[in-house]
Motif scaffolding. Structure first.
Motif, short mmCIF file in Angstrom:
data_model
loop_
_atom_site.label_atom_id
_atom_site.label_comp_id
_atom_site.label_asym_id
_atom_site.label_seq_id
_atom_site.Cartn_x
_atom_site.Cartn_y
_atom_site.Cartn_z
N GLU A 81 30.69 -35.13 37.83
CA GLU A 81 29.53 -35.01 38.72
C GLU A 81 29.24 -36.33 39.43
N GLN A 82 29.35 -37.44 38.70
CA GLN A 82 29.08 -38.74 39.30
C GLN A 82 30.18 -39.16 40.25
N GLU A 83 31.43 -38.84 39.94
CA GLU A 83 32.55 -39.29 40.75
C GLU A 83 32.74 -38.43 41.99
N ILE A 84 32.63 -37.11 41.84
CA ILE A 84 32.92 -36.18 42.94
C ILE A 84 31.66 -35.44 43.40
N GLY A 85 30.80 -35.06 42.45
CA GLY A 85 29.61 -34.29 42.81
C GLY A 85 29.80 -32.80 42.69
N ASP A 86 31.00 -32.33 42.34
CA ASP A 86 31.29 -30.91 42.22
C ASP A 86 32.46 -30.76 41.25
N GLY A 87 32.70 -29.53 40.80
CA GLY A 87 33.84 -29.28 39.92
C GLY A 87 33.55 -29.46 38.44
N THR A 88 32.27 -29.42 38.05
CA THR A 88 31.95 -29.60 36.63
C THR A 88 32.45 -28.42 35.78
N ASN A 89 32.31 -27.21 36.30
CA ASN A 89 32.77 -26.04 35.54
C ASN A 89 34.29 -26.03 35.43
N PHE A 90 34.98 -26.54 36.44
CA PHE A 90 36.44 -26.66 36.40
C PHE A 90 36.86 -27.53 35.22
N VAL A 91 36.18 -28.66 35.04
CA VAL A 91 36.50 -29.57 33.93
C VAL A 91 36.23 -28.90 32.59
N LEU A 92 35.11 -28.21 32.48
CA LEU A 92 34.73 -27.59 31.21
C LEU A 92 35.69 -26.47 30.82
N ILE A 93 36.05 -25.61 31.78
CA ILE A 93 36.95 -24.51 31.47
C ILE A 93 38.34 -25.02 31.09
N LEU A 94 38.85 -25.99 31.84
CA LEU A 94 40.19 -26.52 31.57
C LEU A 94 40.23 -27.23 30.21
N ALA A 95 39.22 -28.05 29.92
CA ALA A 95 39.19 -28.75 28.64
C ALA A 95 39.07 -27.78 27.48
N GLY A 96 38.22 -26.75 27.63
CA GLY A 96 38.08 -25.74 26.57
C GLY A 96 39.36 -24.97 26.34
N SER A 97 40.08 -24.64 27.42
CA SER A 97 41.34 -23.92 27.28
C SER A 97 42.41 -24.80 26.63
N LEU A 98 42.44 -26.08 26.98
CA LEU A 98 43.40 -27.00 26.36
C LEU A 98 43.18 -27.07 24.85
N LEU A 99 41.94 -27.12 24.43
CA LEU A 99 41.64 -27.18 23.00
C LEU A 99 41.94 -25.85 22.31
N GLU A 100 41.68 -24.75 22.99
CA GLU A 100 41.97 -23.44 22.41
C GLU A 100 43.47 -23.25 22.19
N ASN A 101 44.28 -23.66 23.16
CA ASN A 101 45.73 -23.56 23.00
C ASN A 101 46.25 -24.57 21.97
N ALA A 102 45.60 -25.72 21.87
CA ALA A 102 45.99 -26.71 20.86
C ALA A 102 45.74 -26.16 19.46
N GLU A 103 44.69 -25.37 19.29
CA GLU A 103 44.40 -24.78 17.98
C GLU A 103 45.52 -23.83 17.55
N GLU A 104 46.05 -23.07 18.49
CA GLU A 104 47.17 -22.19 18.18
C GLU A 104 48.41 -22.98 17.75
N LEU A 105 48.65 -24.11 18.42
CA LEU A 105 49.80 -24.94 18.06
C LEU A 105 49.61 -25.57 16.68
N LEU A 106 48.38 -25.95 16.34
CA LEU A 106 48.12 -26.50 15.01
C LEU A 106 48.39 -25.46 13.93
#
Length: 550
Positions: A94-119
């Motif tokens: 939000e501070q750097e771009i001003g938009d795209g906060t939900n993009f960051v949250l969804i991508l980070a959450g999906s990365l962690l969800e797929n990492a859990e499967e690999l664990l």
């Protein structure tokens, strides 16, 4: 003699009593991932033009009905330490771009969800984080080659409107054409010749009434208040801005005046009135015809201001005073003294106007002005708040495009193209890191999948067809938002484009947040500091339970 209470063995014996300690894969890593997944899934349904709103009641019981992820996360009080890391990543976006906060949250959450499967499959945390780092660097490298268009002229209203339209459509679908033109005119009129644009140059004034299409853009500033005196309109205004009180000067210490007769009292009053009149007369003789005051306005001063035909406007907000000085080229004065020529601000016209049931003071500039105001109209407060959020995102998009004018296809096309290319790249990587790279590719598809889910299409067939098109080289194929006819669309031809810098920072911040959460193997929570307990519904909140007579 008090009995000795044994301390629990292990790590806790080093900490103060009341501290908590967690360690291990099941107790820390999986719990952290679960908390981040829940936060991501909560806002996933708000992504895109067909996203749903959330009803949020904050700690002050104020109600928000919005789909803006930045506002929702700002009002939520997230306590979990791992989930806070994702919130901090969205705040950085939000501070750097001003938009795209939900993009960051969804991508980070999906990365962690797929990492859990690999664990669960047996991969170690270090192997997953190493694969994510390689995939993230590859994604940022590939992103540089996906630009399909650039904003050639930052002062062209048509080009700017086309570039900011997708940002508005993601939050105000249906009003994007009208609002994009409004935002483009505001931004182009406020950008100086040096090209150094600031989002603070665009001010938004919300007035209930009429329809959204009745919103207008004004070069200058608009304030929701009335004038203080009888003068309501001034042409070719010379403006003096005072941060002090527009009243007789008061001594710093108390004093006593002994008056023995009515004549002495009248002479005292006449002297005070003469002094005040001389101040106002000197200001008027300096060429001032509009006075803006940031503090108290006295009745006597207002009387003489009307006598010398001075328009008086009171403005209590220091931020508004600062922006008005910037717009008019005025210098704020600390004392009630006549301004010099350099300290005066100029304005084409200052006038009072009624908009709906609200009185507004308009400082209008016909020449080049570093500030512009968008006067938003709408039927409800909620609608105006949501439009304001969309307009702020569009202004931030313009600011981003000034820094980097490159645009990439939207509608999930860029994410799908990156997913295809990273999946192909993962096959050439030896070792167990390739599993993490394939998981990263799958996570990028979650952005496109969220758009498809929220659009109401049949997600699995659409995703399969879209993946096939990107494998064939259709790099602009994306998800259609209108739901009419085909479920797919060519984002470049439809003009659905996003700033490349937004995707760059979104991918970078989401990857770093996910890797940081995965790298935590212990949580140590110190005992909370002392202090009074919060007052609750129980009237005896400060009395121990066993001391209350039932």
């Amino acid at each position: 003699m008090a009995a000795h209470v044994p301390v629990a063995p292990g790590y806790l014996q080093m900490l103060k009593q009341g501290a908590r300690y967690y360690s291990g894969l099941e107790e820390v890593v999986h719990r952290n991932i679960e908390a981040c997944k829940q936060l991501s899934h909560c806002l996933r349904t708000s992504y895109g033009p067909n996203g749903l709103n959330k009803l949020v009641i904050n700690h002050l019981e104020k109600i928000f009905v919005t789909g803006d992820a930045a506002l929702i996360l700002r009002e939520l009080v997230v306590e979990h330490p791992a989930a806070k890391m994702l919130v901090m990543a969205t705040q950085a976006q939000e501070q750097e771009i001003g938009d795209g906060t939900n993009f960051v949250l969804i991508l980070a959450g999906s990365l962690l969800e797929n990492a859990e499967e690999l664990l669960k499959l047996g991969l170690s945390v270090s192997e997953i984080t190493e694969g994510y780092k390689v995939a993230s660097n590859k994604a940022l490298e590939l992103l540089e080659n996906l630009s399909c268009l650039s904003l050639k002229d930052i002062r062209d209203v048509t080009e700017v409107a086309a570039a900011t339209k997708p940002s508005l459509a993601s939050k105000q679908y249906g009003y994007e054409d009208f609002l994009a033109t409004l935002v483009a005119k505001s931004c182009v009129s406020a950008i100086p010749k040096s090209g150094e644009f600031s989002a603070e140059s665009i001010r938004i004034c919300k007035i209930i009434g009429a329809s959204v299409e009745d919103s207008v853009m004004l070069e200058g500033m608009v304030f929701k208040r009335e004038t203080e005196g009888t003068v309501n309109s001034v042409q070719d205004a010379k403006v003096a801005v005072y941060t002090c009180a527009f009243d007789s000067a008061k001594p710093e210490t108390k004093g006593t005046v002994l008056l023995k007769s009515a004549g002495e009292f009248m002479d005292f009053r006449k002297g005070e009135e003469a002094l005040m009149e001389s101040h106002v007369r000197d200001i008027a003789e300096a060429g001032v015809n509009v006075v803006v005051v940031g503090a108290k306005i006295g009745d006597l001063a207002l009387h003489y201001a009307d006598k010398y035909k001075l328009m008086v406007v009171k403005m209590t907000s220091r931020n508004d005073l600062r922006r008005l000085c910037k717009a008019l080229g005025a210098t704020p004065l600390l004392s009630l003294t006549p301004p010099t020529e350099d300290e005066l601000g100029s304005c084409s016209k200052v006038y009072l106007q009624e908009a709906g049931n609200t009185q507004v003071v308009i400082f209008k500039q016909n020449q080049e002005c570093p500030m512009s105001t968008i006067l938003l109209r709408g039927s409800t407060d909620r609608l105006l708040d949501n439009i304001e959020e969309a307009v702020n995102d569009a202004v931030s998009t313009y600011n981003t495009l000034i820094r980097d004018p490159r645009l990439v296809p939207g509608a999930g096309a860029t994410e799908m193209q990156l997913a295809v290319k990273i999946a192909d790249f993962g096959q050439s990587v030896p070792g167990l890191e390739q599993y993490a790279i394939h998981a990263y590719s799958k996570s990028l598809q979650s952005i496109t999948r969220a758009l498809a889910d929220n659009s109401g299409t049949q997600t699995n067939p659409v995703m399969s067809k879209l993946y096939s098109l990107h494998q064939q080289g259709e790099s602009s194929a994306g998800v259609s938002a209108d739901g009419e006819g085909t479920d797919l669309i060519d984002a470049s031809e439809a003009g659905i484009l996003d700033p490349l810098l937004l995707k760059h920072w979104g991918i970078k911040l989401a990857s770093e947040a996910a890797i940081t959460v995965l790298g935590v193997d212990q949580i140590i929570i110190a005992k909370k500091s002392g202090g009074p307990k919060p007052r609750g519904e129980n009237p005896n909140w400060d009395v121990p339970h066993d001391a209350i007579d039932n």
